[in-house]
Design a protein around this motif. Structure first.
Motif, mmCIF file in Angstrom:
data_model
loop_
_atom_site.group_PDB
_atom_site.id
_atom_site.type_symbol
_atom_site.label_atom_id
_atom_site.label_comp_id
_atom_site.label_asym_id
_atom_site.label_seq_id
_atom_site.Cartn_x
_atom_site.Cartn_y
_atom_site.Cartn_z
ATOM 1 N N PRO A 210 0.804 -1.224 0.000
ATOM 2 C CA PRO A 210 0.000 0.000 0.000
ATOM 3 C C PRO A 210 0.835 1.272 0.000
ATOM 4 N N TYR A 211 2.149 1.159 0.245
ATOM 5 C CA TYR A 211 3.015 2.334 0.253
ATOM 6 C C TYR A 211 3.589 2.585 -1.138
ATOM 7 N N ALA A 212 4.007 1.520 -1.813
ATOM 8 C CA ALA A 212 4.463 1.656 -3.201
ATOM 9 C C ALA A 212 3.288 1.688 -4.166
ATOM 10 N N LYS A 213 2.089 1.356 -3.648
ATOM 11 C CA LYS A 213 0.864 1.311 -4.463
ATOM 12 C C LYS A 213 1.026 0.330 -5.630
ATOM 13 N N VAL A 214 1.516 -0.865 -5.267
ATOM 14 C CA VAL A 214 1.803 -1.898 -6.265
ATOM 15 C C VAL A 214 1.114 -3.199 -5.868
ATOM 16 N N ILE A 215 0.524 -3.881 -6.840
ATOM 17 C CA ILE A 215 -0.013 -5.235 -6.675
ATOM 18 C C ILE A 215 0.932 -6.192 -7.382
ATOM 19 N N TYR A 216 1.415 -7.209 -6.665
ATOM 20 C CA TYR A 216 2.275 -8.232 -7.259
ATOM 21 C C TYR A 216 1.422 -9.449 -7.606
ATOM 22 N N ASP A 217 1.461 -9.831 -8.877
ATOM 23 C CA ASP A 217 0.657 -10.957 -9.365
ATOM 24 C C ASP A 217 1.575 -11.906 -10.122
ATOM 25 N N TYR A 218 2.039 -12.954 -9.436
ATOM 26 C CA TYR A 218 2.957 -13.913 -10.038
ATOM 27 C C TYR A 218 2.249 -15.129 -10.638
ATOM 28 N N LEU A 219 0.975 -15.301 -10.331
ATOM 29 C CA LEU A 219 0.293 -16.558 -10.650
ATOM 30 C C LEU A 219 -0.878 -16.391 -11.611
ATOM 31 N N GLY A 220 -1.063 -15.215 -12.143
ATOM 32 C CA GLY A 220 -2.199 -14.979 -13.024
ATOM 33 C C GLY A 220 -3.495 -14.786 -12.267
ATOM 34 N N GLY A 221 -3.403 -14.327 -11.032
ATOM 35 C CA GLY A 221 -4.599 -14.175 -10.211
ATOM 36 C C GLY A 221 -5.555 -13.119 -10.719
ATOM 37 N N ILE A 222 -5.036 -11.979 -11.184
ATOM 38 C CA ILE A 222 -5.905 -10.908 -11.678
ATOM 39 C C ILE A 222 -6.722 -11.391 -12.867
ATOM 40 N N GLU A 223 -6.065 -12.104 -13.772
ATOM 41 C CA GLU A 223 -6.784 -12.604 -14.944
ATOM 42 C C GLU A 223 -7.852 -13.615 -14.549
ATOM 43 N N ASP A 224 -7.558 -14.466 -13.564
ATOM 44 C CA ASP A 224 -8.567 -15.431 -13.113
ATOM 45 C C ASP A 224 -9.723 -14.738 -12.411
ATOM 46 N N ILE A 225 -9.436 -13.636 -11.709
ATOM 47 C CA ILE A 225 -10.533 -12.861 -11.111
ATOM 48 C C ILE A 225 -11.407 -12.290 -12.212
ATOM 49 N N ARG A 226 -10.777 -11.757 -13.242
ATOM 50 C CA ARG A 226 -11.547 -11.201 -14.357
ATOM 51 C C ARG A 226 -12.363 -12.272 -15.073
ATOM 52 N N LYS A 227 -11.839 -13.491 -15.087
ATOM 53 C CA LYS A 227 -12.572 -14.598 -15.700
ATOM 54 C C LYS A 227 -13.535 -15.267 -14.729
ATOM 55 N N ALA A 228 -13.553 -14.774 -13.468
ATOM 56 C CA ALA A 228 -14.420 -15.326 -12.416
ATOM 57 C C ALA A 228 -14.183 -16.827 -12.269
ATOM 58 N N LYS A 229 -12.896 -17.199 -12.062
ATOM 59 C CA LYS A 229 -12.519 -18.610 -12.029
ATOM 60 C C LYS A 229 -11.704 -18.925 -10.789
ATOM 61 N N VAL A 230 -12.054 -20.033 -10.125
ATOM 62 C CA VAL A 230 -11.291 -20.533 -8.982
ATOM 63 C C VAL A 230 -10.376 -21.645 -9.493
ATOM 64 N N ARG A 231 -9.085 -21.461 -9.318
ATOM 65 C CA ARG A 231 -8.097 -22.402 -9.845
ATOM 66 C C ARG A 231 -6.976 -22.551 -8.838
ATOM 67 N N THR A 232 -6.557 -23.772 -8.576
ATOM 68 C CA THR A 232 -5.478 -24.000 -7.609
ATOM 69 C C THR A 232 -4.144 -23.503 -8.160
ATOM 70 N N VAL A 233 -3.249 -23.140 -7.248
ATOM 71 C CA VAL A 233 -1.941 -22.639 -7.644
ATOM 72 C C VAL A 233 -1.120 -23.748 -8.285
ATOM 73 N N ILE A 234 -1.072 -24.915 -7.624
ATOM 74 C CA ILE A 234 -0.385 -26.072 -8.191
ATOM 75 C C ILE A 234 -1.448 -27.064 -8.652
ATOM 76 N N HIS A 235 -1.027 -28.182 -9.149
ATOM 77 C CA HIS A 235 -1.968 -29.199 -9.638
ATOM 78 C C HIS A 235 -3.001 -29.497 -8.557
ATOM 79 N N ALA A 236 -4.281 -29.491 -8.937
ATOM 80 C CA ALA A 236 -5.361 -29.578 -7.952
ATOM 81 C C ALA A 236 -5.282 -30.851 -7.118
ATOM 82 N N GLY A 237 -4.965 -31.976 -7.736
ATOM 83 C CA GLY A 237 -4.884 -33.219 -6.977
ATOM 84 C C GLY A 237 -3.824 -33.150 -5.893
ATOM 85 N N THR A 238 -2.672 -32.597 -6.244
ATOM 86 C CA THR A 238 -1.601 -32.435 -5.263
ATOM 87 C C THR A 238 -1.988 -31.425 -4.194
ATOM 88 N N SER A 239 -2.585 -30.321 -4.608
ATOM 89 C CA SER A 239 -2.964 -29.257 -3.679
ATOM 90 C C SER A 239 -3.928 -29.761 -2.611
#
Length: 531
Positions: A210-239
């Motif tokens: 909130p001080y640098a006013k930066v969002i870090y998105d390493y996993l494609g989270g913003i795009e999945d939010i825009r697609k309204a999709k719940v997806r595990t970070v790693i393979h779902a079976g392993t997760s």
């Protein structure tokens, strides 16, 4: 103190380009290497084409052109510091003033992007937990396996975790090639990335400075939010095998946000649903409360049923859906779902109820499903609960009701015009006894195990996750109906809900909410407007 002072660094297979630095990292999972290295998995990391270049998003980092790690402007995403709750801001400022790096992480960042009120705010910092304790006078370390700090700010508790603890925990499931941190941007990205890789879903893998006013998105989270999709970070079976509570969290998040669950994630939720039985009962209760007490109960019950989890956690309610011919993907409704839809209209993530209330609603519905009643009897009972047990007054008021009731529910039978005062009174008392019996059955392993006995294809479950204290609290909501007037039970004054009292388990307040839910379900306002 810079984030690199945590003393954890790693190298990855993926080159990450910043404006001034180039760094090579290597991450190897001892149990999930295949899931990460096999980049063509449908729900591992984001695939080529999943993310489009958008210069307005302020993209700073890219990976070989087929996946993008993004550093986004929070202003461009419509997120400002004023959206952060005051207690959280105090903790952030306290840590930042001492030179530590601080970030908001997880679901709160997602909710801020969606313009929703977060249920809570989670902070992660470069400070050690013992340093956090020294900074705040009212602070203690809680948890053994995954310790965090609880910082008390007035009546609120702000959770603070440490990058060093996160790195230590990650090494239980990872083999990391460590090197001394150089203080470069790459080291900081590596630390942030490592923490994000431990998250459950990509949409929860965001970090906000909130001080640098930066969002870090390493996993494609913003795009999945825009697609309204719940997806595990790693393979779902392993997760899900690493942490089977993620199965319930996937349901909860999808229900609350009205998101779809990705194909692979959905497949493993359904096929690994039996793992839920391994969870601690307290954890199951917590997850169920998040589903049913925060304004998304109806959609949560639908998803639990769709994925075959309801018959494990709430077999009695699952048996009701089977008996009523309710299909896995049914869009229609029934009285159970309608009761919780009525509850949802009164609640929100920042206005939850106590868990005893939704347990009382489940018991009430079971009693009606077992023995349908006249809507006038149901109305008299709910009024008696509301006014503190004055049954005579409740029956007298009920006799004057002309509002139409919902005839689509089989739990409601046509009222007899010849029913006299005493008959209605007797039936109210019989309903009261049936509800209390239903509450007993819901907390008895024998009755729970028998609920789905007629359906051999259903998984066996005798899971009782409602503790005795909570059972007694739910029973107190109906206790006044059994007593004579003048036994010390008082009716709530006014029609406005005091959510603070409701959340704390205040009995008169939850009697009021219970009565509103029942009355609005049995006598929906829209039916009156149609006349």
């Amino acid at each position: 103190m810079a984030i690199s002072s945590v003393g954890f660094a790693c190298r990855s297979y993926f080159p990450v380009r910043s404006l001034q630095y180039h760094c090579l990292w290597k991450i190897r999972f001892n149990t999930v290497a295949a899931a990460i290295e096999k980049m063509d998995e449908p729900d591992g990391f984001a695939k080529d084409g999943d993310h489009q270049d958008n210069l307005s998003d302020g993209i700073r980092y890219g990976i070989k052109g087929d996946r993008e790690w993004k550093q986004l402007s929070s202003k461009d995403l419509g997120i400002s510091s004023s959206m952060i709750a005051k207690p959280t801001r105090k903790v952030l400022n306290g840590l930042k003033s001492k030179g530590y790096d601080v970030y908001l992480v997880g679901g709160c960042v997602r909710d801020l992007f969606l313009k929703r009120i977060p249920r809570d705010f989670d902070i992660i910092t470069s400070a050690e937990l013992r340093e956090v304790v020294r900074i705040f006078s009212r602070c203690e370390i809680v948890g053994r396996r995954f310790p965090i700090c609880h910082v008390h700010v007035g009546d609120d508790i702000v959770e603070v975790s440490s990058f060093s603890t996160s790195a230590h925990n990650s090494r239980r499931n990872m083999r990391n090639e460590l090197r001394e941190p150089s203080g470069s941007d790459g080291d900081e990205d590596c630390i942030r990335l490592n923490n994000c890789l431990q998250r459950d879903f990509t949409i929860n893998g965001l970090m906000f400075d909130p001080y640098a006013k930066v969002i870090y998105d390493y996993l494609g989270g913003i795009e999945d939010i825009r697609k309204a999709k719940v997806r595990t970070v790693i393979h779902a079976g392993t997760s899900f095998q690493q942490d089977c509570a993620r199965i319930l969290r996937a349901i909860r998040v999808a229900a609350r946000l009205n998101f779809r669950i990705s194909k692979e994630t959905a497949h493993f939720i359904k096929n690994l649903s039996f793992l839920v039985q391994r969870l601690d009962k307290g954890r199951i209760l917590m997850e169920m409360n998040y589903m049913l007490a925060y304004g998304s109960a109806e959609s949560s019950l639908r998803l639990l049923w769709k994925f075959g989890i309801l018959e494990i956690i709430l077999p009695i309610q699952a048996a009701y859906l089977v008996r009523s011919g309710f299909k896995r993907r049914d869009k229609r409704t029934n009285m159970l779902l309608s009761l919780f839809a009525s509850l949802d209209t009164l609640l929100a993530p920042d206005r939850p109820c106590h868990s005893s209330l939704w347990i009382a609603i489940l018991a009430f519905h079971k009693a009606l499903a077992d023995k349908p009643r006249s809507p006038l009897v149901v109305a008299a009972f709910s009024l008696a609960v509301h006014n503190g047990g004055d049954i005579l007054e409740a029956v007298a008021i009920t006799k004057k009701i002309t509002r139409p009731y919902d005839r689509s529910f089989f739990e409601l039978v046509e009222p007899e015009e010849t029913s006299d005062f005493q008959t209605v009174l007797d039936e109210v008392m019989d309903l009261d006894a049936s509800i209390k019996d239903a509450l007993n059955q819901m907390t008895d392993a024998y009755f729970i195990s028998k609920a789905m006995a007629a359906y051999p294809q259903a998984p066996y479950s005798d899971l009782v996750f409602i503790p005795l204290q909570l059972y007694l609290r739910a029973g107190r909501i109906f206790q006044c109906v059994k007593e004579e007037k003048g036994m010390g039970f008082e009716a709530k004054q006014g029609s406005k809900i005091d959510y603070g009292l409701s959340y704390s388990g205040d009995v008169p307040e939850n009697r009021h909410v219970f009565a509103r839910v029942v009355f609005d379900t049995v006598f929906p306002l829209e039916l009156s407007q149609e006349l």
